[in-house]
Design an enzyme around this catalytic site. Structure first.
Site, PDB file in Angstrom:
ATOM      1  N   ALA A  19       0.921  -1.298   0.032  1.00 54.16           N
ATOM      2  CA  ALA A  19       0.106  -0.055   0.121  1.00 54.16           C
ATOM      3  C   ALA A  19       0.995   1.258   0.148  1.00 54.16           C
ATOM      4  O   ALA A  19       1.749   1.434   0.828  1.00 54.16           O
ATOM      5  CB  ALA A  19      -1.034   0.038   1.384  1.00 54.16           C
ATOM      6  N   SER A  35       4.365   4.121   3.073  1.00 52.31           N
ATOM      7  CA  SER A  35       3.856   2.763   2.551  1.00 52.31           C
ATOM      8  C   SER A  35       4.122   1.577   3.410  1.00 52.31           C
ATOM      9  O   SER A  35       4.640   1.952   4.594  1.00 52.31           O
ATOM     10  CB  SER A  35       4.673   2.829   1.142  1.00 52.31           C
ATOM     11  N   LYS A  36       3.597   0.547   3.140  1.00 54.26           N
ATOM     12  CA  LYS A  36       3.848  -0.434   3.807  1.00 54.26           C
ATOM     13  C   LYS A  36       3.444  -1.665   3.021  1.00 54.26           C
ATOM     14  O   LYS A  36       2.664  -1.627   1.871  1.00 54.26           O
ATOM     15  CB  LYS A  36       2.986  -0.455   5.102  1.00 54.26           C
ATOM     16  N   GLY A  37       4.246  -2.903   3.296  1.00 60.44           N
ATOM     17  CA  GLY A  37       4.175  -4.133   2.384  1.00 60.44           C
ATOM     18  C   GLY A  37       3.793  -5.313   3.526  1.00 60.44           C
ATOM     19  O   GLY A  37       4.208  -5.293   4.587  1.00 60.44           O
ATOM     20  N   ASP A  61       9.962  -5.017   8.753  1.00 64.05           N
ATOM     21  CA  ASP A  61       9.320  -4.630   9.726  1.00 64.05           C
ATOM     22  C   ASP A  61       9.180  -6.103  10.334  1.00 64.05           C
ATOM     23  O   ASP A  61      10.278  -6.910  10.333  1.00 64.05           O
ATOM     24  CB  ASP A  61       7.904  -4.512   9.190  1.00 64.05           C
TER      25      ASP A  61
END
Ligand code: NAD
Length: 412
Positions: free
Chosen positions: A57, A102-104, A143
């Site tokens: 995202a 963002s983040k995945g 993360d």
């Protein structure tokens, strides 16, 4: 809509209303700009094929390329990844690094894979991501369940894709492979710098302040180390198996050695206690550095600290927040307190692009300046607007992002 995404949006709407953002900007920032959702096929050691879901995202590009970690966990959901991407946007803006958020994620029981399966899964996830990431587009980082090893694999895939080594595509790499000195300790060290500045502003010494650390992992251990070097006393620490408490103070280095050799803090020294009891200990500073939601409606009334410095992301639920505020407990919010990690990630990217590497002294000094400056900014807004530090940090972050949007979109 799951709770975490609902929570992120509600927080944003409250701040947007307070800032009187235009309806267009409010709508624009209330959703990620892009969400990629893809399948990730990879080969297991027995030759069979596994197909899992991958997500990235990208909440905002308004202030620069997007930036955010990648988590590999069976509990990952699109809503969680969207919420985390939005929080990254505000966090980068609070410390004024030139990134969006963002983040995945990959929905996978990553820890259950063999090392070779992990490598194939990570490289397969990276190959799906390649068109959507880049040093000027979106820069991933570690993360939950990902670290330097995964970052190196993803960087290697990207470098083959573009046809030349490109270390600036990802941060949190091993130092031997383009990583920055001082990245491992950056988040915990940043927590300590923010706490130090908080007490300077208050005009109180940090020396001999009593600190409780909930979650003695990377962030908790480094916050403990640096705060104790600054003169504070670490009176209790815990991990998922429970905590230990010694009113006269724990030897932090020896506690870390014990945790490394036995896998837990219990059995090291002091009195053994549960995590719930540890959160109730009377102390000056509590650093929640474990999981989301550790301080909730049921235990917030019993929290014994005078100040909470959020090392973890989202350790306090909104219900608990309201209870703590009523009880007069001060709080340095996650988007400020744990922003040291993304700040040194930014330093890594700058060094990769300059092809010139900084000394550990430079990294610490610049991190200290940024954390202190951001703490001052949040404190000033809290005083001017008569709001708590969480609201002040959001006002600062959201307004910086909205200002960037206004510069490029006159119709907004
Ligand atoms: P970590 O896995 O190294 O450490 C987490 C620690 O919490 C472990 O010691 C674990 O045993 C403990 N823990 C787990 N469940 C617990 C429970 N119920 N009660 C008490 N302790 C428990 O992880 P980390 O990298 O230190 O990250 C901790 C938090 O900080 C996460 O919320 C993460 O998202 C956030 N964070 C980390 C960074 C970073 O740079 N590492 C940056 C920003 C935010």
């Amino acid at each position: 809509m799951t709770d975490v995404w609902h929570h992120a949006q509600e927080q944003f709407f409250a701040v947007a209303d307070r800032l009187k953002l235009s309806p267009a900007i409010k709508a624009f920032l209330s959703e990620p700009e892009v969400v990629h959702n893809f399948t990730v096929p990879f080969t297991m050691d027995d030759g069979s094929t596994r197909i899992v879901s991958g997500i990235r995202a990208q909440h905002s590009f308004a202030r620069g390329p997007a930036k955010g970690g990648i988590r590999f966990h069976p509990g990952v959901t699109i809503e969680e990844v969207k919420a985390l991407s939005m929080w990254m946007t505000w966090k980068c803006a609070v410390v004024n690094v030139p990134y969006g958020g963002s983040k995945g994620g990959m929905i996978i029981d990553y820890k259950a894979l063999t090392r070779r399966e992990q490598e194939r899964a990570t490289r397969a996830y990276a190959r799906r991501l390649l068109p959507y990431i880049g040093p000027d587009l979106d820069i991933p980082a570690p993360d939950v369940n990902t670290g330097p090893r995964e970052m190196a694999w993803i960087c290697d895939e990207y470098s083959h894709y573009v046809g030349h080594p490109e270390p600036a595509v990802i941060t949190g790499k091993p130092v031997e492979y383009g990583g920055s000195l001082g990245r491992t300790d950056a988040t915990g060290r940043g927590v300590a710098f923010a706490v130090q500045r908080y007490f300077e502003i208050k005009g109180e010494p940090l020396e001999r302040k009593r600190v409780v650390i909930h979650g003695f992992g990377n962030v908790g251990q480094w916050a403990a180390r640096v705060l104790s070097k600054m003169g504070a006393i670490i009176v209790a620490v815990s991990d998922s198996a429970g905590g230990i408490h010694a009113e006269e103070g724990l030897n932090v280095e020896a506690a870390i050695e014990h945790k490394e050799s036995t896998g837990r803090v219990s059995g090291f020294a002091g009195t053994e206690m549960s995590n719930e009891e540890l959160l109730e200990l009377e102390c000056d500073i509590l650093v929640p550095a474990a999981l989301e939601g550790a301080i909730h409606a049921k235990n917030a009334r019993k929290v014994g600290a005078k100040l909470i410095a959020e090392g973890a992301n989202g350790p306090t639920t909104p219900e608990a927040d309201a209870i703590l505020e009523k009880r007069g407990i001060a709080l340095i919010p996650d988007v400020l307190a744990n922003a040291g990690g993304v700040t040194v990630s930014y330093f890594e990217w700058v060094q990769n692009r300059q092809r010139m590497y900084w000394t550990i002294h430079d990294v610490h000094q610049r991190l200290r300046d940024i954390m202190r400056g951001a703490t001052d900014d949040v404190c000033r807004i809290a005083n001017e607007e008569k709001v708590n530090w969480r609201v002040a940090a959001y006002l600062l972050g959201v307004e910086r992002v909205a200002a960037a949007v206004r510069m490029t979109r006159a119709d907004f």
